[in-house]
Scaffold this motif. Structure first.
Motif, PDB file in Angstrom:
ATOM      1  N   ALA A   1      41.011  21.040  16.965  1.00  0.00           N
ATOM      2  CA  ALA A   1      40.502  19.839  17.628  1.00  0.00           C
ATOM      3  C   ALA A   1      39.195  20.166  18.333  1.00  0.00           C
ATOM      4  CB  ALA A   1      41.518  19.308  18.633  1.00  0.00           C
ATOM      5  N   LEU A   2      38.256  19.234  18.248  1.00  0.00           N
ATOM      6  CA  LEU A   2      37.003  19.354  18.990  1.00  0.00           C
ATOM      7  C   LEU A   2      37.077  18.369  20.142  1.00  0.00           C
ATOM      8  CD1 LEU A   2      34.018  20.431  19.143  1.00  0.00           C
ATOM      9  CD2 LEU A   2      33.394  18.376  17.873  1.00  0.00           C
ATOM     10  N   VAL A   3      36.921  18.884  21.371  1.00  0.00           N
ATOM     11  CA  VAL A   3      36.951  18.027  22.558  1.00  0.00           C
ATOM     12  C   VAL A   3      35.514  17.806  23.008  1.00  0.00           C
ATOM     13  CG1 VAL A   3      37.822  17.753  24.908  1.00  0.00           C
ATOM     14  CG2 VAL A   3      39.158  19.063  23.220  1.00  0.00           C
ATOM     15  N   THR A   4      35.074  16.551  23.049  1.00  0.00           N
ATOM     16  CA  THR A   4      33.710  16.220  23.474  1.00  0.00           C
ATOM     17  C   THR A   4      33.768  15.345  24.718  1.00  0.00           C
ATOM     18  OG1 THR A   4      32.978  16.218  21.161  1.00  0.00           O
ATOM     19  CG2 THR A   4      31.510  15.167  22.763  1.00  0.00           C
ATOM     20  N   ALA A   5      33.192  15.827  25.817  1.00  0.00           N
ATOM     21  CA  ALA A   5      33.096  15.002  27.031  1.00  0.00           C
ATOM     22  C   ALA A   5      32.066  13.912  26.761  1.00  0.00           C
ATOM     23  CB  ALA A   5      32.682  15.858  28.217  1.00  0.00           C
ATOM     24  N   LEU A   6      32.491  12.646  26.832  1.00  0.00           N
ATOM     25  CA  LEU A   6      31.573  11.567  26.466  1.00  0.00           C
ATOM     26  C   LEU A   6      30.496  11.363  27.527  1.00  0.00           C
ATOM     27  CD1 LEU A   6      34.002   9.074  24.710  1.00  0.00           C
ATOM     28  CD2 LEU A   6      32.366  10.643  23.679  1.00  0.00           C
ATOM     29  N   ASP A   7      30.747  11.820  28.751  1.00  0.00           N
ATOM     30  CA  ASP A   7      29.688  11.859  29.757  1.00  0.00           C
ATOM     31  C   ASP A   7      29.122  13.270  29.793  1.00  0.00           C
ATOM     32  OD1 ASP A   7      30.453   9.275  30.345  1.00  0.00           O
ATOM     33  OD2 ASP A   7      31.822   9.911  31.938  1.00  0.00           O
ATOM     34  N   GLY A   8      27.951  13.462  29.253  1.00  0.00           N
ATOM     35  CA  GLY A   8      27.320  14.782  29.333  1.00  0.00           C
ATOM     36  C   GLY A   8      27.348  15.557  28.032  1.00  0.00           C
TER      37      GLY A   8
ATOM     38  N   LYS B   1      32.206   1.933  17.612  1.00  0.00           N
ATOM     39  CA  LYS B   1      31.407   2.709  18.543  1.00  0.00           C
ATOM     40  C   LYS B   1      31.161   4.060  17.872  1.00  0.00           C
ATOM     41  CE  LYS B   1      31.957   3.108  23.528  1.00  0.00           C
ATOM     42  NZ  LYS B   1      32.950   2.851  24.601  1.00  0.00           N
ATOM     43  N   VAL B   2      29.907   4.495  17.842  1.00  0.00           N
ATOM     44  CA  VAL B   2      29.547   5.708  17.117  1.00  0.00           C
ATOM     45  C   VAL B   2      28.825   6.683  18.051  1.00  0.00           C
ATOM     46  CG1 VAL B   2      28.218   6.641  15.161  1.00  0.00           C
ATOM     47  CG2 VAL B   2      29.315   4.394  14.966  1.00  0.00           C
ATOM     48  N   TYR B   3      29.298   7.911  18.114  1.00  0.00           N
ATOM     49  CA  TYR B   3      28.695   8.951  18.946  1.00  0.00           C
ATOM     50  C   TYR B   3      27.771   9.772  18.053  1.00  0.00           C
ATOM     51  CZ  TYR B   3      28.502  12.908  22.263  1.00  0.00           C
ATOM     52  OH  TYR B   3      28.094  13.878  23.137  1.00  0.00           O
ATOM     53  N   VAL B   4      26.509   9.914  18.483  1.00  0.00           N
ATOM     54  CA  VAL B   4      25.532  10.649  17.681  1.00  0.00           C
ATOM     55  C   VAL B   4      25.061  11.868  18.468  1.00  0.00           C
ATOM     56  CG1 VAL B   4      23.362  10.530  16.389  1.00  0.00           C
ATOM     57  CG2 VAL B   4      24.761   8.474  16.647  1.00  0.00           C
ATOM     58  N   GLU B   5      25.205  13.056  17.868  1.00  0.00           N
ATOM     59  CA  GLU B   5      24.840  14.301  18.572  1.00  0.00           C
ATOM     60  C   GLU B   5      24.020  15.188  17.630  1.00  0.00           C
ATOM     61  OE1 GLU B   5      28.277  17.001  19.089  1.00  0.00           O
ATOM     62  OE2 GLU B   5      29.321  15.620  17.730  1.00  0.00           O
TER      63      GLU B   5
ATOM     64  N   MET C   1      26.233  19.277  18.618  1.00  0.00           N
ATOM     65  CA  MET C   1      27.214  20.360  18.487  1.00  0.00           C
ATOM     66  C   MET C   1      26.492  21.663  18.150  1.00  0.00           C
ATOM     67  SD  MET C   1      30.518  20.765  15.925  1.00  0.00           S
ATOM     68  CE  MET C   1      30.423  19.038  15.525  1.00  0.00           C
ATOM     69  N   ASN C   2      26.868  22.681  18.871  1.00  0.00           N
ATOM     70  CA  ASN C   2      26.377  24.026  18.626  1.00  0.00           C
ATOM     71  C   ASN C   2      26.721  24.460  17.185  1.00  0.00           C
ATOM     72  OD1 ASN C   2      26.892  26.949  18.599  1.00  0.00           O
ATOM     73  ND2 ASN C   2      26.237  26.817  20.730  1.00  0.00           N
TER      74      ASN C   2
ATOM     75  N   ALA D   1      29.503  17.885  26.874  1.00  0.00           N
ATOM     76  CA  ALA D   1      30.071  19.239  26.796  1.00  0.00           C
ATOM     77  C   ALA D   1      31.198  19.275  25.766  1.00  0.00           C
ATOM     78  CB  ALA D   1      30.607  19.651  28.166  1.00  0.00           C
ATOM     79  N   GLN D   2      31.275  20.393  25.008  1.00  0.00           N
ATOM     80  CA  GLN D   2      32.261  20.470  23.923  1.00  0.00           C
ATOM     81  C   GLN D   2      33.042  21.772  23.959  1.00  0.00           C
ATOM     82  OE1 GLN D   2      29.551  19.778  20.630  1.00  0.00           O
ATOM     83  NE2 GLN D   2      30.521  17.802  20.246  1.00  0.00           N
ATOM     84  N   ARG D   3      34.265  21.713  23.470  1.00  0.00           N
ATOM     85  CA  ARG D   3      35.025  22.938  23.225  1.00  0.00           C
ATOM     86  C   ARG D   3      35.938  22.724  22.030  1.00  0.00           C
ATOM     87  NH1 ARG D   3      38.012  20.705  27.541  1.00  0.00           N
ATOM     88  NH2 ARG D   3      40.229  20.454  27.089  1.00  0.00           N
ATOM     89  N   LEU D   4      36.205  23.829  21.315  1.00  0.00           N
ATOM     90  CA  LEU D   4      37.141  23.788  20.193  1.00  0.00           C
ATOM     91  C   LEU D   4      38.499  24.254  20.692  1.00  0.00           C
ATOM     92  CD1 LEU D   4      35.639  25.366  16.950  1.00  0.00           C
ATOM     93  CD2 LEU D   4      36.223  22.986  17.372  1.00  0.00           C
ATOM     94  N   VAL D   5      39.553  23.585  20.230  1.00  0.00           N
ATOM     95  CA  VAL D   5      40.901  24.038  20.550  1.00  0.00           C
ATOM     96  C   VAL D   5      41.599  24.345  19.237  1.00  0.00           C
ATOM     97  CG1 VAL D   5      43.066  23.503  21.701  1.00  0.00           C
ATOM     98  CG2 VAL D   5      40.920  22.591  22.610  1.00  0.00           C
ATOM     99  N   ARG D   6      41.896  25.630  19.031  1.00  0.00           N
ATOM    100  CA  ARG D   6      42.557  26.030  17.801  1.00  0.00           C
ATOM    101  C   ARG D   6      44.062  25.903  17.969  1.00  0.00           C
ATOM    102  NH1 ARG D   6      38.954  31.026  15.745  1.00  0.00           N
ATOM    103  NH2 ARG D   6      40.588  32.293  16.676  1.00  0.00           N
TER     104      ARG D   6
END
Lengths: 111, 231
Positions: B20-27, A104-108, B1-2, B29-34
């Motif tokens: 770590a990069l957290v990406t909400a798979l619905d929508g 499964k590949v996420y493309v952004e 990604m911005n 939205a992303q945030r970085l966690v250092r």
């Protein structure tokens, strides 16, 4: 050893940053799930620019063509999308992969 | 990604810090966690565990599935002492994925013939501090027995928060080392984190067996949760 993306010979994320900073449209593809013996681990990246230049790999060559085609659409449209591939199908056999896995590949879009 | 997010992510990776990069798979939205902000993140415990394993993956959250892209620097191993144990340790560490260097100012020991496939620096450790570059993802194995060579890197590695600091020598040798390092300003707590006698207790006899014990202890320090050990 710990992170496939950080052991890549070429720095895919560095390349994506450089392309985007230079004003090129860029998409980033990331393997987010694998089943069976998929060729590239979760977290592997492929960066694609608006002209179809790419760096990195999500499947060791098996489905890159399809991912790049989707990446170009994501660069154009902006919305991320999720792609799913079975890599044990006839096409995969033809290019020499018999791994029998699925990915499964996420493309952004970057930028 | 911005693009700013990507720039920050790459800057952390270049600085050899976990991120770590957290990406909400619905929508999306992303945030970085250092690494220094893991405690404050809602997914902190999950991310801390993944910083140890180095594995990216999907997790369920209150707001739907999220993908965690985990970036952990490749681990390094600095061996002080171009000794027998280091000769055995070098190929083992390479196989286990460690980027290893050997530092020893004694040019009779530190020869390319004895260490054909490892980065070898025949200088005093304090003279090549920039190349040694201790950080959180570096392990130190001090193997010379000689305080003139071992003490400085041990103190530096403790100060830099290296995930593993091990020192060869008997309990008596280590007792004397304690006096010297405390005198030099190392705290009692920092000193007590030194692995000494070095290596897991597997009854190792030969230099190669000691190298196995040392490498196993380093892997345990890298991968195991120190809190889980206490429970």
């Amino acid at each position: 050893m710990s992170d496939a993306t950080d052991l890549d010979v070429k720095d895919v994320l560095g390349m994506a940053e450089a392309w985007s900073a230079a004003g090129r449209g860029v998409a980033l593809a990331t393997v987010v799930e694998t089943w069976g013996s998929a060729p590239r681990p979760v977290g592997s990246h492929l960066a694609v620019d608006e002209e179809g230049n790419f760096e990195g790999s999500v499947s060791g060559g098996c489905v890159e063509g399809a991912v790049i085609a989707d990446a170009l659409e994501v660069i154009e449209g902006g919305a991320p999308r999720m792609l799913e591939f079975g890599v044990a199908d006839e096409t995969a056999w033809q290019v020499g992969l018999s791994c029998g896995g699925r990915i499964k590949v996420y493309v952004e879009k970057v930028g | 990604m911005n693009l700013e997010t990507l720039k920050t992510l790459n800057a952390e990776r270049r600085a050899r810090r976990a991120v770590a990069l957290v990406t909400a798979l619905d929508g999306g939205a992303q945030r970085l966690v250092r690494a220094d902000a893991v405690d404050k993140d809602p997914l902190g415990a999950e991310i801390a565990a993944r910083f140890r394993s180095g594995r990216s993956g999907t997790v369920e959250t209150d707001t739907g599935p999220a993908f965690l892209t985990v970036h952990v620097p490749p681990p390094r191993l600095v061996a002080i002492g171009a000794v027998h144990i280091s000769q055995a340790l070098a190929p083992m560490a390479r196989l286990a994925g460690f980027d290893m260097m050997v530092v020893d100012p004694r040019t009779a020991f530190a020869t390319p013939e004895r260490f054909p496939d490892v980065r070898l620096i025949a200088e005093w450790p304090e003279d090549v501090a920039g190349e040694i570059a201790f950080d959180r993802y570096t392990a130190l194995a001090a193997l010379t027995h000689d305080p003139k060579i071992d003490d400085w890197p041990i103190a530096q590695a403790l100060d830099a928060g290296c995930f593993y600091v091990g020192a060869l020598g008997s309990r008596k040798t280590h007792g004397k080392r304690r006096e010297r390092l405390l005198e030099a300003g190392v705290s009692e707590a920092a000193f007590s984190s030194i692995h000494a006698p070095i290596g897991l207790d597997v009854g190792a006899q030969s230099p190669a067996e000691i190298a196995v014990a040392v490498l196993a202890e380093i892997v345990a320090a890298l991968r195991q949760d120190p809190e889980a050990e206490k429970r």
